[in-house]
Scaffold this active site. Structure first.
Site, PDB file in Angstrom:
ATOM      1  N   GLN A 183       0.852   6.228  -7.698  1.00  6.78           N
ATOM      2  CA  GLN A 183       1.164   4.829  -6.905  1.00  6.78           C
ATOM      3  C   GLN A 183       2.115   5.100  -5.542  1.00  6.78           C
ATOM      4  OE1 GLN A 183       0.643   1.681  -7.086  1.00  6.78           O
ATOM      5  NE2 GLN A 183      -0.709   1.913  -9.010  1.00  6.78           N
ATOM      6  N   SER A 184       1.536   6.231  -4.886  1.00  7.53           N
ATOM      7  CA  SER A 184       2.302   6.845  -3.737  1.00  7.53           C
ATOM      8  C   SER A 184       2.233   5.812  -2.572  1.00  7.53           C
ATOM      9  CB  SER A 184       1.514   8.029  -3.440  1.00  7.53           C
ATOM     10  OG  SER A 184       1.746   8.448  -1.916  1.00  7.53           O
ATOM     11  N   ASN A 185       3.043   5.331  -2.194  1.00  8.52           N
ATOM     12  CA  ASN A 185       2.965   4.530  -0.804  1.00  8.52           C
ATOM     13  C   ASN A 185       2.619   5.133   0.391  1.00  8.52           C
ATOM     14  OD1 ASN A 185       4.444   1.968  -2.117  1.00  8.52           O
ATOM     15  ND2 ASN A 185       5.981   3.291  -2.084  1.00  8.52           N
ATOM     16  N   ALA A 206       0.089   7.260   0.229  1.00  6.79           N
ATOM     17  CA  ALA A 206      -1.325   7.619  -0.045  1.00  6.79           C
ATOM     18  C   ALA A 206      -1.746   5.917   0.551  1.00  6.79           C
ATOM     19  CB  ALA A 206      -1.753   7.618  -1.196  1.00  6.79           C
TER      20      ALA A 206
END
Ligand SMILES: *Cc1c(COP(=O)(O)O)cnc(C)c1O
Length: 344
Positions: A84-86, A88
């Site tokens: 859930q990387s912002n 990325a």
């Protein structure tokens, strides 16, 4: 000739190409209801409102990476991060805007994550953006994740592409932190225009590009407001060293003397357990309280934990005064990936 710190910093920053995308300056909103609950004059710097691709702190950081990628005429960009990387998601949005292909390596950093965590929130947005997603099994092996991404870059190069691998590992120059050096500048201007100072600034501290960049920028401009970093990824003892190394890295990158002392580096990890991306009671309460008292959405991974840390640090008497600025770094898409676990 008098030494002008603004001019020196401006000249240093101007040497780095920047792909402008964010809506800046971001506003500073009062949070009077939550502030009254806590016994603080609380303000929120709304970096969740940087606008581009759902906003957040990664917009300011990526402006410098995409500046470098465009200068190298890259046609493909790669980044590694949590599922859930912002980072990325924002990279995929910037790649679309600057007409590059995008490959995202998503690391298993959060054990026992459910189907919603893997499909909603940032992952859904990345698929809408047309990015190519690659799973990576280990979320704690930073060097391994970097190596694997570089190998992917090599394969793309062999296929005739010109990839730019966004270099986030601790051994790389902290280019993204320059986004928060610029933010420090913006904040100093806003404080000057409003005739208002703060006793304490509170920020999330993860990779620490945000924390280290802001701290370096403030001190380089002669602003002495204490900055407290709330640990969202690792324990305070480790994070302190990381922030110290990053601030030295920022100075080296800009070619400016380090303006940070040991006493400048303050970190707090009382809201971190059980670990990165894992909710706890303090964070759930902070998310609900900010929403119900201010209509302000915080996320489960970063800003909810940071508000929980602000509240806990305040209860421990660690804040330097009552006029407090909370840096809201965004991340709201992951609310949907955590679903109603936020309400438990
Ligand atoms: C990445 C992120 C952070 C942490 O910022 P660093 O610069 O990595 O320390 C904080 N908040 C949000 C919403 C983020 O996406």
């Amino acid at each position: 000739m008098t030494h002008d710190p603004h001019a020196a910093l401006a000249a240093a920053l101007d040497r780095f190409p920047r792909a402008a995308a964010g809506h800046v300056p971001t506003p500073i909103d009062p949070a009077p209801n939550l502030g009254a609950d806590l016994g603080l004059d609380l303000f929120v710097k709304r970096d969740d409102c940087t606008g581009f691709g759902f906003g957040g702190n990664k917009v300011r950081q990526l402006e410098f990476y995409f500046g470098a990628a465009l200068e190298q005429k890259a046609d493909t960009v790669l980044i590694t991060g949590a599922v859930q990387s912002n980072y990325a998601r924002t990279t995929a949005a910037m790649a679309a805007r600057f007409e590059m292909d995008c490959h995202l390596q998503l690391e298993e950093r959060v054990a026992n994550a459910d189907a919603l965590y893997r499909s909603s929130g940032n992952v859904l947005l990345e698929r809408i953006l047309g990015a190519t997603l690659h799973p990576y099994p280990d979320g704690e092996d930073e060097a391994g994740a970097d190596r694997s991404m570089r190998q992917l870059g090599d394969r793309l190069r062999a296929d005739g592409k010109n990839p730019y691998v966004i270099p986030l590992g601790p051994d790389n120059p902290p280019l993204g932190a320059l986004g928060y050096v610029r933010c420090a500048w913006e904040l100093v201007e806003q404080m000057r225009e409003a005739g208002r100072d703060f006793d304490q600034i509170v920020v999330p501290s993860g990779s620490s590009f945000t924390h280290a960049g802001l701290l370096f920028g403030l001190r380089a401009l002669g602003c002495t407001v204490p900055v407290l970093g709330i640990c969202v990824r690792r324990a305070a003892s480790l994070q302190r060293d990381r922030v110290a190394a990053r601030t030295r890295g920022v100075g080296a990158l800009l070619g400016l003397d380090t303006v940070i002392t040991d006493a400048d580096i303050a970190v707090y990890d009382g809201a971190l357990a059980p670990g990165y991306g894992k909710l706890n009671a303090l964070t759930r309460d902070a998310i609900k309280q900010a929403a119900r008292r201010e209509g302000l959405f915080l996320d489960p991974v970063y800003t909810g934990k940071t508000m929980a840390g602000l509240i806990a640090a305040h209860q421990e008497g660690m804040l330097a005064g009552r006029r407090v600025l909370f840096l809201h770094t965004g991340g709201q898409p992951s609310i949907f990936a955590y679903g109603d676990t936020v309400l438990e």
